[in-house]
Structure formats: C-alpha cells, structure tokens
Design a protein around this motif. Structure first.
Motif, short mmCIF file in Angstrom:
data_model
loop_
_atom_site.label_atom_id
_atom_site.label_comp_id
_atom_site.label_asym_id
_atom_site.label_seq_id
_atom_site.Cartn_x
_atom_site.Cartn_y
_atom_site.Cartn_z
N ILE A 94 1.16 -1.26 -0.09
CA ILE A 94 0.06 -0.18 -0.23
C ILE A 94 0.94 0.99 0.08
CG2 ILE A 94 -1.55 1.46 1.12
CD1 ILE A 94 -3.12 -1.48 2.46
N GLY A 95 1.03 1.69 -1.22
CA GLY A 95 1.56 3.07 -1.19
C GLY A 95 1.03 4.43 -0.41
N ASN A 96 0.06 4.48 -0.63
CA ASN A 96 -0.60 5.35 -0.25
C ASN A 96 -0.51 5.68 1.28
OD1 ASN A 96 -2.68 7.41 0.60
ND2 ASN A 96 -3.56 7.67 -1.15
N LYS A 97 0.01 6.08 1.92
CA LYS A 97 0.33 6.17 3.84
C LYS A 97 -0.46 6.57 3.97
CE LYS A 97 4.63 7.75 3.05
NZ LYS A 97 5.71 8.64 3.21
N ASN A 98 -2.02 7.40 2.96
CA ASN A 98 -3.18 8.13 4.08
C ASN A 98 -4.18 7.33 4.38
OD1 ASN A 98 -2.01 10.67 4.25
ND2 ASN A 98 -3.06 11.00 2.25
N ILE A 99 -3.76 5.76 3.59
CA ILE A 99 -4.68 5.15 3.29
C ILE A 99 -4.35 3.68 4.36
CG2 ILE A 99 -4.53 3.35 1.92
CD1 ILE A 99 -6.40 6.32 1.13
N ARG A 100 -3.27 3.61 4.60
CA ARG A 100 -3.17 1.96 5.79
C ARG A 100 -3.75 2.30 6.70
NH1 ARG A 100 3.27 4.08 4.48
NH2 ARG A 100 3.59 2.88 2.76
N GLY A 101 -3.86 1.18 7.40
CA GLY A 101 -4.69 0.21 8.60
C GLY A 101 -6.20 0.87 8.26
N LYS A 102 -6.36 0.87 7.79
CA LYS A 102 -7.96 1.08 7.08
C LYS A 102 -9.25 -0.28 6.52
CE LYS A 102 -7.68 6.04 6.42
NZ LYS A 102 -8.66 6.65 7.69
N GLY A 103 -8.17 -1.51 6.48
CA GLY A 103 -8.85 -2.74 6.28
C GLY A 103 -8.79 -3.19 4.69
N TYR A 104 -8.15 -2.08 3.78
CA TYR A 104 -8.22 -2.08 2.31
C TYR A 104 -6.89 -2.91 2.06
CZ TYR A 104 -10.34 1.99 2.15
OH TYR A 104 -10.93 3.21 1.91
N GLY A 105 -5.64 -3.51 2.93
CA GLY A 105 -4.35 -4.52 2.31
C GLY A 105 -5.79 -5.81 3.03
N LYS A 106 -6.35 -6.41 3.60
CA LYS A 106 -6.86 -6.79 3.90
C LYS A 106 -7.65 -7.86 3.51
CE LYS A 106 -10.20 -8.88 7.38
NZ LYS A 106 -11.68 -9.58 8.49
N GLU A 107 -8.52 -6.14 2.67
CA GLU A 107 -9.55 -6.55 1.78
C GLU A 107 -8.91 -7.17 0.46
OE1 GLU A 107 -13.03 -4.33 -0.80
OE2 GLU A 107 -12.58 -3.24 1.14
N SER A 108 -7.83 -6.83 -0.04
CA SER A 108 -6.26 -7.27 -1.01
C SER A 108 -6.52 -8.67 -1.01
CB SER A 108 -5.59 -6.08 -1.37
OG SER A 108 -6.00 -4.87 -1.77
N LEU A 109 -6.22 -8.69 0.41
CA LEU A 109 -5.23 -10.19 0.69
C LEU A 109 -6.32 -11.13 0.20
CD1 LEU A 109 -3.07 -12.07 1.78
CD2 LEU A 109 -3.96 -11.65 3.65
N ASN A 110 -7.88 -10.65 0.45
CA ASN A 110 -8.65 -11.56 0.63
C ASN A 110 -9.37 -11.99 -1.16
OD1 ASN A 110 -9.19 -12.80 3.57
ND2 ASN A 110 -10.27 -10.67 3.64
#
Length: 175
Positions: A94-110
């Motif tokens: 996740i390159g956009n620092k302001n977006i980290r920690g909002k669950g988007y990594g989890k959603e992408s992983l799934n």
C-alpha cells in the motif's frame, strides 16, 4: 477485475504509473515492501520492473484502487507462479500512506486469495515478510497463513540484521 466491498484490483494503467514512481522512490515504502535494499528507484528502473512483470508468465500484478474514487492506493499480485506445481508467491504494497490501517490490505489479500485458489487454481500460496513488519504479519496470521521458515539475519536495514519469514497457506486451509 477483482472487486471487493471498498476496493478493486485491476490492470495497471499508464496513468497509475505516476503514483507507482512516487512509491518506488520512497525508501520508507520500499523498506517494508521488499527484502531488497530500500534504494529509491528511477522512473526508468520502475518501468523495467513493470515491463518485466507484464511480459512474464510467472507474474500477475494489479493496481489496488478505491471503488468510490478509482484512486490507486497500492499494488498487489503474484510472483514466481509455478503452474506445474500450482504454487505462487503473493505480495501487497500500500503506497498511499494516508490509506494504511483502514482494512484495504485485508480486503486486497482476500481478493488475491480468492483469485489464486479459485481462478488460477493454486494449491499453495506463499509470501515473504520482514520480521519488523508487525502489521503485515498479524494480517497474514489472522488470514490463516502459517510461518514455515526463517531466513535468519537475511536483511540489513539501518546497519542492523533482520530475519525474513516465509509464510504459506494451502488451499484446504483457506477459510
């Protein structure tokens, strides 16, 4: 295109590259993204990396984008796809620092796991993660990945040695 509730994974478009250039010149992003030294990459070097991805039959790379705005927030995909063995190495950044920690990594992983196990019919998905990337490790373990190995003192960051962990998830373990 792979679509979730808040994000979707799609082909990287030419207009996405300006953000990817920025991320690959950011040593803080690179410090967590890969185990290679976090050295700022030039536009030409990044173009070569992504051209190689596009030409390779052993890689699939996606832009992670917000559904509401179509804004690219990162990249995700598979390296080292071994079709005969039905194995691949997953990565997310996740390159956009302001977006980290909002669950988007989890959603992408799934989304990636669904794509890997159901679409390209993988048997095993693996990944490498640095020992200090605590948030990523927590996400991977909650998703069912198992720590399978440690490359001891594999990475040098800021004159200190760190372990590189190998995690794996088999299709029959996937929830």
């Amino acid at each position: 295109m792979l679509k979730g509730e808040n994000i979707y994974l799609s082909k990287i478009e030419k207009e996405d590259m300006k953000y990817i250039y920025k991320w690959f010149s950011d040593t803080e992003f690179l410090k967590y993204y890969d185990y290679i030294p976090p050295i700022s990459q030039s536009k030409r070097e990044v173009d070569k990396i992504f051209n190689d991805y596009e030409k390779s039959e052993e890689s699939e790379v996606f832009a992670m984008k917000l559904i509401k705005s179509n804004e690219i927030i990162g990249i995700a995909g598979y390296d080292d796809i071994e079709k005969e063995n039905k194995v691949a190495t997953l990565f997310i950044g996740i390159g956009n620092k302001n977006i980290r920690g909002k669950g988007y990594g989890k959603e992408s992983l799934n989304l990636l796991l669904t794509y890997g196990f159901k679409v390209i019919k993988l048997h095993r998905i693996q990944l490498n993660v640095l020992e200090f990337n605590i948030n990523a490790i927590s996400l991977y373990e909650k998703t069912g990945f198992k720590k399978e190995g440690i490359f001891r003192e594999f990475v040098l960051r800021d004159n200190k040695r760190y372990d590189l962990y190998l995690y794996g998830l088999l299709k029959n373990e996937w929830k």
